[in-house]
Write a protein that holds these residues in place. Structure first.
Motif, PDB file in Angstrom:
ATOM      1  N   ASP A  89      -4.361  -1.620  -2.225  1.00 13.41           N
ATOM      2  CA  ASP A  89      -2.985  -1.229  -2.542  1.00 13.41           C
ATOM      3  C   ASP A  89      -2.470  -0.287  -1.469  1.00 13.41           C
ATOM      4  OD1 ASP A  89      -0.903   0.690  -3.877  1.00 13.41           O
ATOM      5  OD2 ASP A  89      -1.016  -1.028  -5.248  1.00 13.41           O
ATOM      6  N   HIS A  91      -0.380   1.948  -1.499  1.00 11.97           N
ATOM      7  CA  HIS A  91      -0.119   3.316  -1.946  1.00 11.97           C
ATOM      8  C   HIS A  91      -1.361   4.014  -2.501  1.00 11.97           C
ATOM      9  CE1 HIS A  91       4.124   2.533  -1.436  1.00 11.97           C
ATOM     10  NE2 HIS A  91       4.058   1.496  -2.256  1.00 11.97           N
ATOM     11  N   LYS A  92      -2.412   3.252  -2.860  1.00  7.57           N
ATOM     12  CA  LYS A  92      -3.533   3.848  -3.579  1.00  7.57           C
ATOM     13  C   LYS A  92      -4.880   3.779  -2.856  1.00  7.57           C
ATOM     14  CE  LYS A  92      -1.440   2.719  -8.069  1.00  7.57           C
ATOM     15  NZ  LYS A  92      -1.619   1.956  -9.336  1.00  7.57           N
ATOM     16  N   ASN A 126      -3.923   3.803   2.416  1.00 10.16           N
ATOM     17  CA  ASN A 126      -2.649   4.303   1.897  1.00 10.16           C
ATOM     18  C   ASN A 126      -1.918   5.234   2.861  1.00 10.16           C
ATOM     19  OD1 ASN A 126      -4.330   6.520   1.659  1.00 10.16           O
ATOM     20  ND2 ASN A 126      -3.968   6.839  -0.540  1.00 10.16           N
ATOM     21  N   HIS A 127      -2.414   5.391   4.080  1.00  2.46           N
ATOM     22  CA  HIS A 127      -1.663   6.072   5.141  1.00  2.46           C
ATOM     23  C   HIS A 127      -0.881   5.064   6.000  1.00  2.46           C
ATOM     24  CE1 HIS A 127      -4.518   9.826   5.095  1.00  2.46           C
ATOM     25  NE2 HIS A 127      -3.866   9.631   3.968  1.00  2.46           N
ATOM     26  N   LEU A 129       1.924   3.353   5.768  1.00  3.42           N
ATOM     27  CA  LEU A 129       3.368   3.505   5.997  1.00  3.42           C
ATOM     28  C   LEU A 129       3.664   4.684   6.928  1.00  3.42           C
ATOM     29  CD1 LEU A 129       4.738   2.673   2.441  1.00  3.42           C
ATOM     30  CD2 LEU A 129       4.774   1.231   4.488  1.00  3.42           C
ATOM     31  N   ALA A 187       5.803  -4.738   2.620  1.00  2.76           N
ATOM     32  CA  ALA A 187       6.121  -3.333   2.355  1.00  2.76           C
ATOM     33  C   ALA A 187       7.306  -2.844   3.176  1.00  2.76           C
ATOM     34  CB  ALA A 187       4.911  -2.458   2.620  1.00  2.76           C
TER      35      ALA A 187
END
Length: 418
Positions: A89, A91-92, A126-127, A129, A187
């Motif tokens: 994920d 974000h996770k 999750n880094h 972006l 994304a």
């Protein structure tokens, strides 16, 4: 002769017909066995490896390099299809906590290579972006200073782009979607067309927008040296593509004062680059200490646009909150069509105060730093931070031991490079 003929006749006359039949059968059986054995064990042609790097059988069945320097015949190797990363994920999914340092008392300068599983070629977390935004800003701000492809390297850069466009939707289907012309980033909303000609932008720049890694392509020339002819170096911290572009491998390392390169690394590295096959990707890790919080460029060693940069400009013994642990996870593989050797350089960047909370880390890191020789210490800028850093790490280690940390169980908990 007549006497011999008479002896044969006397002997044959003494044989019973049954004996003759048995003898004839035995002869036929023997001939059949010999024929079968010869047919079964007749040497077959030696199968040619898929890589044209390895042509002639050498001693003990090994292969020795025969191709001419700078010459590459495309290989028919195809990368295995990647498995989807389980439950990934954007974000996770947390970064993998690489801690690639060892206890002293001796620090060994080696290439430190290990085999790579194909599923693990590119690591995203999750880094993603933040890295993507930093890269986009750097591309806009610095352009060709950071992303560049020599004309003779164009085919290799496009091959890398095509490989990423194939791999990423397989490995990270929640982030990338394969399209008829390339892939979409789900994304960011970006679409990448990798088949149009000319491409919308430099292929290395397009590659940089897809992953968190910096990227470099090395090509062999007629002199047998490998040259940096394409790169996307946006988050390197301590080195600039414009300084190294078109340099041979040895000069890249000697110009950067890499410790013991000539004595311990050069020969092995040259042999490795010469022999690496598309089938055999490898990984290595390294680490640095940084005394500012900038991932793209460590401004403590000077302005990125200075003629020269060095640890000499860094402030000495800054507060521990200014100390960061910077580690790199590098993959190396050869592209089958162009023969280019690809470096992916994934940087992980965390405050020392954060990683020192992890069991065993402060004690092992302090021991590793103390094991550096004078040349490694100069290269890594040790005198600028050692006093403050080692005092802090020793304190954290003592706290962990006092809290019941079992030093004998470390190997069960943390195996290199974690």
């Amino acid at each position: 002769m007549e006497e011999l003929h008479q002896r044969v006749l006397r002997f044959s006359g003494s044989l019973h017909i049954k004996d003759v039949a048995i003898a004839v059968f035995a002869i036929y059986a023997f001939v059949w066995l010999v024929f079968t054995a010869v047919k079964k064990y007749k040497p077959s042609k030696i199968a040619r490896p898929s890589t044209p790097d390895l042509e002639k059988p050498g001693p003990r069945g090994k292969f020795k390099v025969e191709r001419k320097p700078g010459e590459w015949i495309p290989s028919d190797f195809k990368r295995p299809t990647a498995s989807p990363y389980p439950d990934w994920d954007v974000h996770k999914s947390k970064p993998i906590p690489y801690r690639p340092f060892r206890y002293g008392p001796k620090y060994f300068v080696t290439m430190g290579l290990r085999s790579m599983k194909w599923d693990e070629w590119i690591e995203l977390d999750n880094h993603y972006l933040k890295y993507h935004a930093d890269k986009a800003h750097r591309i806009k701000e610095r352009g060709s200073k950071c992303c560049r492809t020599a004309p003779e390297a164009m085919d290799g850069a496009i091959e890398l782009l095509e490989e990423l466009a194939s791999y990423l939707p397989e490995r990270y289907p929640s982030l990338f979607k394969k399209t008829d012309v390339g892939l979409d980033n789900l994304a960011t909303g970006e679409s990448f067309n990798v088949i149009e000609r000319p491409l919308a932008e430099d292929p290395m720049q397009m590659c940089a927008r897809l992953v968190q890694d910096d990227l470099a392509l090395m090509f062999e020339k007629e002199d047998g040296q490998y040259y940096l002819l394409a790169g996307a170096i946006l988050l390197a911290g301590f080195w600039r593509l414009e300084d190294k572009f078109r340099m041979p491998l040895s000069e890249i390392h000697t110009s950067g004062d890499v410790p013991q390169y000539r004595e311990k690394l050069e020969k092995g590295m040259m042999n490795f680059f010469r022999r690496i096959r598309p089938e055999d990707p490898v990984l290595r890790n390294n680490y640095f200490i940084q005394v500012d919080d900038s991932l793209p460029w460590s401004h403590s060693i000077g302005s990125e646009d200075s003629l020269e940069v060095s640890w000499g400009t860094a402030e000495k013994n800054k507060a521990i909150e200014n100390h960061y642990f910077r580690s790199e996870r590098q993959s190396l593989r050869r592209l089958p069509r162009s023969g280019a050797v690809v470096f992916t350089i994934r940087t992980y960047f965390e405050p020392i105060t954060k990683i020192a909370e992890e069991p065993y880390v402060p004690g092992r890191l302090a021991s590793a730093i103390r094991s550096w020789g004078d040349d490694v210490s100069r290269y890594k800028g040790k005198d600028k931070y050692a006093e403050v850093l080692l005092e802090y790490l020793d304190k954290k280690h003592e706290e962990q031991v006092a809290a019941g940390l079992d030093l004998e169980k470390e190997d069960e908990v943390r195996g290199y490079p974690l």
